[in-house]
Design a protein around this motif. Structure first.
Motif, short mmCIF file in Angstrom:
data_model
loop_
_atom_site.label_atom_id
_atom_site.label_comp_id
_atom_site.label_asym_id
_atom_site.label_seq_id
_atom_site.Cartn_x
_atom_site.Cartn_y
_atom_site.Cartn_z
N PRO A 7 0.77 -1.24 0.00
CA PRO A 7 0.00 0.00 0.00
C PRO A 7 0.81 1.29 0.00
CG PRO A 7 0.13 -0.89 2.20
CD PRO A 7 0.86 -1.85 1.32
N GLY B 106 -0.06 -1.60 -7.22
CA GLY B 106 -0.27 -1.15 -5.84
C GLY B 106 -1.09 -2.17 -5.07
N ASP C 254 -2.67 -5.25 -3.62
CA ASP C 254 -2.76 -6.61 -4.14
C ASP C 254 -3.23 -6.55 -5.59
OD1 ASP C 254 -3.14 -9.70 -3.40
OD2 ASP C 254 -4.76 -9.06 -4.72
N VAL D 5 -7.12 -7.08 -6.14
CA VAL D 5 -8.13 -6.24 -5.45
C VAL D 5 -8.21 -4.92 -6.21
CG1 VAL D 5 -8.80 -5.10 -3.30
CG2 VAL D 5 -7.66 -7.32 -3.21
N THR E 75 -2.95 -5.60 0.67
CA THR E 75 -3.89 -4.65 0.07
C THR E 75 -4.13 -3.43 0.96
OG1 THR E 75 -6.11 -4.35 -0.84
CG2 THR E 75 -5.93 -5.90 0.99
N SER E 76 -4.28 -2.29 0.31
CA SER E 76 -4.58 -1.05 1.04
C SER E 76 -5.91 -1.17 1.78
CB SER E 76 -4.62 0.14 0.08
OG SER E 76 -5.68 0.00 -0.85
N MET F 91 -11.18 4.09 -4.01
CA MET F 91 -11.48 5.00 -5.12
C MET F 91 -12.78 5.77 -4.87
SD MET F 91 -10.49 2.46 -8.28
CE MET F 91 -11.21 0.98 -7.59
N GLY G 255 -2.44 6.38 3.18
CA GLY G 255 -2.16 5.55 4.34
C GLY G 255 -0.84 4.82 4.22
N PRO H 133 -4.93 9.21 -3.33
CA PRO H 133 -5.67 7.97 -3.00
C PRO H 133 -6.09 7.92 -1.53
CG PRO H 133 -3.30 7.55 -3.01
CD PRO H 133 -3.48 9.00 -3.36
N SER H 134 -7.34 7.61 -1.32
CA SER H 134 -7.87 7.52 0.04
C SER H 134 -8.78 6.31 0.18
CB SER H 134 -8.67 8.76 0.40
OG SER H 134 -7.84 9.89 0.47
N ILE H 135 -8.88 5.85 1.42
CA ILE H 135 -9.77 4.75 1.78
C ILE H 135 -10.83 5.31 2.72
CG2 ILE H 135 -9.89 2.69 3.28
CD1 ILE H 135 -8.45 1.72 0.96
N1 SAH Z 1 -4.89 -3.07 -5.79
C1 SAH Z 1 -4.91 -1.97 -4.85
C2 SAH Z 1 -6.09 -1.05 -5.07
C3 SAH Z 1 -6.10 -0.36 -6.40
S1 SAH Z 1 -7.44 0.74 -6.59
C4 SAH Z 1 -4.84 -2.52 -3.43
O1 SAH Z 1 -5.01 -3.72 -3.22
O2 SAH Z 1 -4.60 -1.74 -2.52
C5 SAH Z 1 -6.73 2.26 -6.04
C6 SAH Z 1 -7.34 2.69 -4.74
O3 SAH Z 1 -6.71 2.04 -3.66
C7 SAH Z 1 -7.20 4.15 -4.41
O4 SAH Z 1 -8.15 4.94 -5.07
C8 SAH Z 1 -7.42 4.15 -2.92
O5 SAH Z 1 -8.78 4.03 -2.60
C9 SAH Z 1 -6.75 2.86 -2.52
N2 SAH Z 1 -5.38 3.06 -2.03
C10 SAH Z 1 -4.27 2.48 -2.51
N3 SAH Z 1 -3.19 2.85 -1.79
C11 SAH Z 1 -3.65 3.69 -0.82
C12 SAH Z 1 -3.03 4.40 0.25
N4 SAH Z 1 -1.72 4.32 0.49
N5 SAH Z 1 -3.82 5.17 1.04
C13 SAH Z 1 -5.13 5.25 0.84
N6 SAH Z 1 -5.76 4.60 -0.16
C14 SAH Z 1 -5.05 3.82 -0.98
#
Ligand code: SAH
Length: 262
Positions: free
Chosen positions: A25, A100, A102, A105, A130-131, A183, A212, A237-239
């Protein structure tokens, strides 16, 4: 390389191989040992915006191709990325497709694997952290918790331009304890309104976590009724995490992103 490889024995193009590698992540320490091994042995690394730049330093020997954005800021079409992976593998290269989190995912890793399978290219999957789980964890939020959350869903907040988010809000709002949206920054208002409309109580705790696991991590905590106002400045990018587990953040927060504290 460890692990059984079903495709090894019956592939049509024995020369090259593609590793779909989850880069984690953000915090480079969250790359797996197998992912690191792949990077060190790669002839080509195909990466995009979300894969951590620091990880590329592990593959100085490799040709590094950025497929994140074209110069006009449009994303490179998935078909072109698939074609590139096939072409490099057919040329006999060991290719790392670094993604990024996994690869399976919301990473379109499944589509890339399908394209490779169709082309008869040997491939292996190296799962990543995964994030969806790691980003809440770095904010002190366990996605499940005894007595509090027995189920969790990973949901995309992305919708094609001007399309409404096509989700079963009723099921999500009432049937799942912890909701993790990826996303979702642009759709935050729709997500909140839809969950409340579908019966999730307005006082439900919500966290929005930007970048994160990185030194630039930001965590905003609120409820369904006030998070939109509180999280105005948040960028991708945010969760987004919705559910009682978010209330644990206060006691479990542990990660201080300020480099001085390391
Ligand atoms: N395959 C990735 C996700 C790809 S979709 C995984 O498993 O993490 C991209 C989205 O992931 C972003 O829009 C955001 O919602 C999330 N994301 C990825 N890295 C992040 C981070 N460091 N902090 C917050 N959200 C993250």
């Amino acid at each position: 390389m460890h692990g059984n490889d079903y495709t090894e024995s019956n592939n049509k193009h024995p020369s090259g191989v593609v590793y779909l590698v989850g880069g984690g992540p953000g915090d480079p320490g969250l790359l797996t040992l197998r992912g690191l091994d792949c990077l060190k042995r790669a002839d080509v690394v195909v990466h995009d915006r979300l894969s951590n730049d620091e990880l590329l330093a592990y593959a100085p020997q490799a040709e590094q191709i950025d497929v994140g954005k074209l110069p006009d800021h449009h994303p490179i079409p998935q078909t072109q990325i698939n074609a590139l992976l096939v072409e490099k593998a057919r040329a006999g290269k060991t290719v790392v497709r670094l993604k990024g989190g996994d690869p399976f995912v919301f990473g379109r890793g499944g589509e890339e694997a399908q394209a490779l399978a169709e082309a008869g290219i040997r491939f292996k999957i190296v799962p990543g952290v995964t994030s969806a789980i790691a980003v809440p964890a770095y904010a002190g939020i366990p996605v499940t918790q005894r007595g509090m959350a027995r189920s969790v869903a990973f949901i995309t907040g992305h919708s094609a331009d001007s399309e409404p988010l096509d989700l079963n809000w009723q099921a999500l709002a009432q049937g799942v304890d912890t909701l993790v949206f990826l996303m979702g920054v642009k759709s935050l208002p729709v997500i909140i309104a839809s969950l409340m409309e579908a019966g999730r109580p307005t006082g439900t705790p919500v966290a929005v976590i930007e970048r994160g696991t990185s030194p630039r991590q930001k965590v905003i905590v609120g409820t369904l009724s006030d998070i939109q106002e509180k999280a105005m400045e948040i960028q991708p990018p945010s969760i987004i995490v919705v559910g009682e587990v978010v209330s644990l953040h206060d006691t479990l927060k542990w990660f201080d992103p300020a480099p001085a504290s390391k």
